[in-house]
Design a protein around this motif. Sequence first.
Motif, PDB file in Angstrom:
ATOM      1  N   THR A 167     -34.065 -10.773-119.087  1.00 31.75           N
ATOM      2  CA  THR A 167     -34.028 -11.864-120.068  1.00 31.75           C
ATOM      3  C   THR A 167     -32.680 -11.907-120.777  1.00 31.75           C
ATOM      4  OG1 THR A 167     -36.413 -11.614-120.441  1.00 31.75           O
ATOM      5  CG2 THR A 167     -35.161 -12.836-122.086  1.00 31.75           C
ATOM      6  N   VAL A 168     -32.249 -10.763-121.254  1.00 33.94           N
ATOM      7  CA  VAL A 168     -30.965 -10.704-121.958  1.00 33.94           C
ATOM      8  C   VAL A 168     -29.812 -11.000-121.006  1.00 33.94           C
ATOM      9  CG1 VAL A 168     -29.404  -9.176-123.236  1.00 33.94           C
ATOM     10  CG2 VAL A 168     -31.883  -9.097-123.674  1.00 33.94           C
ATOM     11  N   LEU A 169     -29.902 -10.487-119.787  1.00 29.66           N
ATOM     12  CA  LEU A 169     -28.828 -10.705-118.811  1.00 29.66           C
ATOM     13  C   LEU A 169     -28.644 -12.187-118.510  1.00 29.66           C
ATOM     14  CD1 LEU A 169     -26.748  -9.473-116.883  1.00 29.66           C
ATOM     15  CD2 LEU A 169     -28.574  -9.325-115.158  1.00 29.66           C
ATOM     16  N   SER A 170     -29.735 -12.948-118.510  1.00 30.94           N
ATOM     17  CA  SER A 170     -29.633 -14.386-118.238  1.00 30.94           C
ATOM     18  C   SER A 170     -28.716 -15.068-119.251  1.00 30.94           C
ATOM     19  CB  SER A 170     -31.027 -15.028-118.278  1.00 30.94           C
ATOM     20  OG  SER A 170     -31.890 -14.439-117.336  1.00 30.94           O
ATOM     21  N   TYR A 171     -28.870 -14.707-120.515  1.00 25.94           N
ATOM     22  CA  TYR A 171     -28.027 -15.317-121.539  1.00 25.94           C
ATOM     23  C   TYR A 171     -26.602 -14.762-121.473  1.00 25.94           C
ATOM     24  CZ  TYR A 171     -27.199 -17.857-125.868  1.00 25.94           C
ATOM     25  OH  TYR A 171     -26.732 -18.747-126.805  1.00 25.94           O
ATOM     26  N   VAL A 172     -26.464 -13.496-121.096  1.00 27.25           N
ATOM     27  CA  VAL A 172     -25.135 -12.907-120.969  1.00 27.25           C
ATOM     28  C   VAL A 172     -24.340 -13.625-119.883  1.00 27.25           C
ATOM     29  CG1 VAL A 172     -23.888 -10.822-120.293  1.00 27.25           C
ATOM     30  CG2 VAL A 172     -25.796 -10.660-121.900  1.00 27.25           C
ATOM     31  N   VAL A 173     -24.998 -13.970-118.801  1.00 26.83           N
ATOM     32  CA  VAL A 173     -24.317 -14.704-117.724  1.00 26.83           C
ATOM     33  C   VAL A 173     -23.831 -16.057-118.236  1.00 26.83           C
ATOM     34  CG1 VAL A 173     -24.676 -15.822-115.491  1.00 26.83           C
ATOM     35  CG2 VAL A 173     -25.550 -13.520-115.873  1.00 26.83           C
ATOM     36  N   TYR A 174     -24.676 -16.743-118.989  1.00 25.54           N
ATOM     37  CA  TYR A 174     -24.268 -18.031-119.577  1.00 25.54           C
ATOM     38  C   TYR A 174     -23.063 -17.856-120.497  1.00 25.54           C
ATOM     39  CZ  TYR A 174     -24.483 -21.809-123.054  1.00 25.54           C
ATOM     40  OH  TYR A 174     -24.169 -22.823-123.917  1.00 25.54           O
ATOM     41  N   LEU A 175     -23.121 -16.835-121.344  1.00 28.46           N
ATOM     42  CA  LEU A 175     -22.019 -16.584-122.256  1.00 28.46           C
ATOM     43  C   LEU A 175     -20.734 -16.249-121.489  1.00 28.46           C
ATOM     44  CD1 LEU A 175     -21.051 -16.259-125.150  1.00 28.46           C
ATOM     45  CD2 LEU A 175     -21.892 -13.909-125.119  1.00 28.46           C
ATOM     46  N   ALA A 176     -20.860 -15.499-120.399  1.00 25.07           N
ATOM     47  CA  ALA A 176     -19.692 -15.158-119.588  1.00 25.07           C
ATOM     48  C   ALA A 176     -19.070 -16.414-118.971  1.00 25.07           C
ATOM     49  CB  ALA A 176     -20.090 -14.166-118.500  1.00 25.07           C
ATOM     50  N   LEU A 177     -19.911 -17.344-118.534  1.00 25.20           N
ATOM     51  CA  LEU A 177     -19.387 -18.594-117.969  1.00 25.20           C
ATOM     52  C   LEU A 177     -18.668 -19.416-119.029  1.00 25.20           C
ATOM     53  CD1 LEU A 177     -22.387 -19.646-115.686  1.00 25.20           C
ATOM     54  CD2 LEU A 177     -20.127 -18.883-114.941  1.00 25.20           C
ATOM     55  N   VAL A 178     -19.246 -19.478-120.226  1.00 25.84           N
ATOM     56  CA  VAL A 178     -18.598 -20.207-121.316  1.00 25.84           C
ATOM     57  C   VAL A 178     -17.233 -19.600-121.622  1.00 25.84           C
ATOM     58  CG1 VAL A 178     -18.738 -20.730-123.784  1.00 25.84           C
ATOM     59  CG2 VAL A 178     -20.761 -20.999-122.331  1.00 25.84           C
ATOM     60  N   THR A 179     -17.192 -18.269-121.701  1.00 24.06           N
ATOM     61  CA  THR A 179     -15.933 -17.582-122.001  1.00 24.06           C
ATOM     62  C   THR A 179     -14.936 -17.751-120.859  1.00 24.06           C
ATOM     63  OG1 THR A 179     -17.174 -15.955-123.305  1.00 24.06           O
ATOM     64  CG2 THR A 179     -14.921 -15.375-122.655  1.00 24.06           C
ATOM     65  N   GLY A 180     -15.436 -17.637-119.627  1.00 30.05           N
ATOM     66  CA  GLY A 180     -14.545 -17.757-118.475  1.00 30.05           C
ATOM     67  C   GLY A 180     -13.875 -19.115-118.376  1.00 30.05           C
ATOM     68  N   PHE A 181     -14.534 -20.152-118.815  1.00 29.34           N
ATOM     69  CA  PHE A 181     -13.941 -21.492-118.775  1.00 29.34           C
ATOM     70  C   PHE A 181     -13.180 -21.828-120.055  1.00 29.34           C
ATOM     71  CE2 PHE A 181     -16.981 -21.992-115.323  1.00 29.34           C
ATOM     72  CZ  PHE A 181     -16.270 -22.774-114.413  1.00 29.34           C
ATOM     73  N   GLY A 182     -13.032 -20.846-120.935  1.00 31.43           N
ATOM     74  CA  GLY A 182     -12.187 -21.027-122.109  1.00 31.43           C
ATOM     75  C   GLY A 182     -12.817 -21.784-123.261  1.00 31.43           C
ATOM     76  N   HIS A 183     -14.150 -21.730-123.389  1.00 32.71           N
ATOM     77  CA  HIS A 183     -14.822 -22.493-124.436  1.00 32.71           C
ATOM     78  C   HIS A 183     -15.483 -21.608-125.472  1.00 32.71           C
ATOM     79  CE1 HIS A 183     -14.008 -25.926-121.982  1.00 32.71           C
ATOM     80  NE2 HIS A 183     -14.890 -25.601-121.043  1.00 32.71           N
ATOM     81  N   PHE A 184     -15.099 -20.342-125.543  1.00 31.29           N
ATOM     82  CA  PHE A 184     -15.803 -19.448-126.461  1.00 31.29           C
ATOM     83  C   PHE A 184     -15.613 -19.869-127.917  1.00 31.29           C
ATOM     84  CE2 PHE A 184     -16.224 -15.676-129.153  1.00 31.29           C
ATOM     85  CZ  PHE A 184     -17.495 -15.245-128.780  1.00 31.29           C
ATOM     86  N   GLY A 185     -14.459 -20.404-128.265  1.00 31.64           N
ATOM     87  CA  GLY A 185     -14.211 -20.837-129.641  1.00 31.64           C
ATOM     88  C   GLY A 185     -15.174 -21.927-130.072  1.00 31.64           C
ATOM     89  N   GLU A 186     -15.341 -22.953-129.210  1.00 31.42           N
ATOM     90  CA  GLU A 186     -16.279 -24.024-129.535  1.00 31.42           C
ATOM     91  C   GLU A 186     -17.713 -23.491-129.571  1.00 31.42           C
ATOM     92  OE1 GLU A 186     -13.907 -24.071-127.125  1.00 31.42           O
ATOM     93  OE2 GLU A 186     -13.417 -26.151-126.591  1.00 31.42           O
ATOM     94  N   PHE A 187     -18.023 -22.580-128.642  1.00 29.93           N
ATOM     95  CA  PHE A 187     -19.347 -21.981-128.608  1.00 29.93           C
ATOM     96  C   PHE A 187     -19.627 -21.222-129.899  1.00 29.93           C
ATOM     97  CE2 PHE A 187     -21.952 -18.219-127.837  1.00 29.93           C
ATOM     98  CZ  PHE A 187     -23.082 -18.751-127.222  1.00 29.93           C
ATOM     99  N   TRP A 188     -18.697 -20.416-130.334  1.00 24.49           N
ATOM    100  CA  TRP A 188     -18.895 -19.599-131.530  1.00 24.49           C
ATOM    101  C   TRP A 188     -19.061 -20.475-132.769  1.00 24.49           C
ATOM    102  CZ3 TRP A 188     -20.356 -14.939-132.656  1.00 24.49           C
ATOM    103  CH2 TRP A 188     -20.148 -14.434-133.938  1.00 24.49           C
TER     104      TRP A 188
END
Length: 562
Positions: free
Chosen positions: A246-267
């Motif tokens: 369950t936790v890994l599923s969200y971690v993968v999503y977060l990794a994709l967001v970070t990998g595409f350079g959108h972590f700032g907007e996400f945060w």
Amino acid sequence: MTIPRTAPSSARTGPATAVPPSPARRRIRLGSLPTAVYAAAAALLAVTLRLVEISRAGDLFIDEPIYRQLGESAAAGGFPRTDEGLFFLHPPGYFYVEAGWTKLVGEHSDIIAGVHSSRVLNALLAGVTAALIVFLVARVRSRGAGALAGLVFALDQFCIRQNNRVLLETGTMVWILAGYLVLVGLTRTEPPPRPRARALLAGLFFGLAILTKDHAVLITVLPLLAALLLGWGPPRRLVALTTGVTVLSYVVYLALVTGFGHFGEFWEAKTSGVRRLLGVVQETGFNAEGTPSLSGRLLAELPGYAGTYLLLALTPVALFLLLRRKEPVYRLLALFHASAIVTLGYALAVGTLEEQALYLLFVPNLVALAVTVPMPSRSRPGLRLAAWTALVAVVAAPAAVYARDRWTPDDGFERLRAHLLAHVPAGSGIVTVDGQRTRGVTHWALMDTYRLGHWATPEEQAVNDARYVIVPWRVIEQGYGRYSLAEVQRLTEGLRPVFAFDGPTYGTLALYRLPSPLPGPSVTALAVPGSAVTGPLLPAPQPPPVESGDRTPVTGSGDAPR
């Protein structure tokens, strides 16, 4: 002379054999059919009730056009976005489901038609929910109890209203129930085949729930952690595997967001969402300042939703009955139910309390009641009759509410949009007054065709060539508008609506022609007898009336956008 004794009938006829009952005596009892039959019946009933008059039984809710736009964006590829930019306030799970639905049934150029298409999708998801409830209750208790639970869900008016809107909770609950359906099978003394694969599948379902609405972590991960701590439910190693996936599923999503350079907007979006969840920022909901109270809303809707309130009033009883049982499956469901209670209880006290949050308690509570409340035995026919009478009352009472809601037209924004397209040129400037802190439902319903803005002064209206103003009066009266009721009254004073529609959701939805010194196309005005619009209605400048939306009396309190 010895007289032989008469032999028993069994001796005369040979070995005793079971005589099959005649067709007239055969009865189908509740619980005698396969579980899949009850699940299919509950799903069909739920979908049918939600599809009837789905486009006109509930006016446009503010989140619906936003979520529809996000689904169309997801269908085009990439992370969902609105015209304001990338959207990270909620995870993208539902929007990708919407994207798949759009690919299947086709796109709609009209915003409201697209919303209606997504409403059909949610109605189908509600059918899946009904089937999952039947399977889950049947696995824990009996097929008869599962059939009753599915029937209550299909008929409940609160659930119908939630499922008929393009909101995230319906899809979220589908994944949550699917996860618990898999997980309860792991609580048996003899584990089923491939228990690790099943635990992994349950974690995947819970992960999809969180990726649909991250609020679901409180009724998935939280009870899993409690199960690990207390040793309740399935074996700890399987619970740990489910939690990890369950936790890994969200971690993968977060990794994709970070990998595409959108972590700032996400945060930025997530910290804003957390502040809203905790109640630090009260932008929406019953706890927001100046909005209607929850108690007033409950009292206003009591006649129509008494069955829903009754089931919710039994929430502590359901938890008590679950905790009395020592079996692992009941302990697991107790954690599920307790987490839902804590989540809603916090929102009720200090958090952001919105109506749709209640759905995430109602369904777990229905499951808890179905697996615990004792059924009267056949040896006590009086009590059994009383129980069935109560059930019939609970089932029959919503019929009047359903009929009222389905056949009372409540599609003001669709009618308003049609009127504008027929009489007002595309690109015209229109003043909007709803949208307390951001853009309101009027903006989202018309933004693809008209220029919209909160232009309150004559100078702003002249600069933006604004010729009209739209007022959903109930929004303003309940404190959800950009301007106060007095300000909107002053803005529309002396104006006659060129379109007006009375409906349960927004009260009077009115379109006014603004006076303008600038030359422009002549637009006739409509006198509306008995209008609920506040303020005097002066004579129209031109007598011939234009076509107006049907005016029907307000028959319920409706829903205030939040």
